[in-house]
Design an enzyme around this catalytic site. Structure first.
Site, PDB file in Angstrom:
ATOM      1  N   GLY A 101       0.852  -1.160  -0.107  1.00  0.00           N
ATOM      2  CA  GLY A 101       0.043   0.061  -0.040  1.00  0.00           C
ATOM      3  C   GLY A 101       0.923   1.198   0.018  1.00  0.00           C
ATOM      4  O   GLY A 101       0.194   2.493   0.130  1.00  0.00           O
ATOM      5  N   GLN A 102       1.978   1.111  -0.191  1.00  0.00           N
ATOM      6  CA  GLN A 102       3.041   2.460  -0.174  1.00  0.00           C
ATOM      7  C   GLN A 102       2.822   3.196  -1.521  1.00  0.00           C
ATOM      8  O   GLN A 102       2.813   2.651  -2.423  1.00  0.00           O
ATOM      9  CB  GLN A 102       4.502   1.998  -0.160  1.00  0.00           C
ATOM     10  N   THR A 103       2.225   4.371  -1.381  1.00  0.00           N
ATOM     11  CA  THR A 103       2.008   5.165  -2.533  1.00  0.00           C
ATOM     12  C   THR A 103       2.841   6.355  -2.854  1.00  0.00           C
ATOM     13  O   THR A 103       2.963   6.829  -3.725  1.00  0.00           O
ATOM     14  CB  THR A 103       0.413   5.961  -2.302  1.00  0.00           C
ATOM     15  N   HIS A 108       8.552   6.807   5.169  1.00  0.00           N
ATOM     16  CA  HIS A 108       7.638   7.652   6.046  1.00  0.00           C
ATOM     17  C   HIS A 108       6.869   6.430   7.109  1.00  0.00           C
ATOM     18  O   HIS A 108       6.162   6.052   6.602  1.00  0.00           O
ATOM     19  CB  HIS A 108       6.953   8.450   5.410  1.00  0.00           C
ATOM     20  N   HIS A 110       3.904   6.397  10.044  1.00  0.00           N
ATOM     21  CA  HIS A 110       2.569   7.012  10.416  1.00  0.00           C
ATOM     22  C   HIS A 110       2.487   7.132  12.189  1.00  0.00           C
ATOM     23  O   HIS A 110       2.686   5.751  12.603  1.00  0.00           O
ATOM     24  CB  HIS A 110       1.437   6.551   9.809  1.00  0.00           C
TER      25      HIS A 110
END
Length: 129
Positions: A101-103, A108, A110
């Site tokens: 799901g890394q866009t 980074h 969260h």
């Protein structure tokens, strides 16, 4: 841990993320910047962003991995003591690679404050929010 270098009215440019408004920067050092998320899931949603170009967790050095853990701890404590009301819990998350799901192809992490009742059924964490 050293005290974070605070940024006051200074431009910050991060790989892939580009220029970050000074008001969004909570703290930074030579390896990571703690930045308020532009599209927060909840008030205080913070990103810990690598300052050098690196997309995946395994690309971090051992020293960077240790510092990331220290910044996760710092960020949680900072948010718990500065948000009103104080969060009831936190979600921690890293999407490592497109299949996860890394866009944004820049590492980074969260840190997401959570509050009792902020979502009807928080079981499953951020997957269902």
């Amino acid at each position: 841990m050293q005290y974070p270098l605070r940024v006051a009215n200074a431009a910050l440019t991060l790989p892939v993320f580009g220029e970050v408004e000074p008001a969004r920067v909570l703290a930074l050092d030579d390896l990571f910047a703690m930045v308020s998320d532009s599209f927060p899931i909840s008030p205080g949603h913070t990103l810990i962003i690598a300052c050098r170009p690196v997309a995946r967790f395994q690309e971090l050095t051992s020293a960077e991995k240790a510092r990331l853990l220290a910044w996760i701890d710092w960020t949680q404590q900072h948010l718990a003591s500065h948000l009103t009301p104080a969060p009831d819990g936190f979600n921690f998350g890293l999407n490592d690679g497109p299949a996860a799901g890394q866009t944004i192809p820049q590492l980074h992490f969260h840190v997401i404050p959570r509050y009792t009742g902020d979502f009807p059924d928080p079981r499953g964490g951020v997957r269902h929010v």
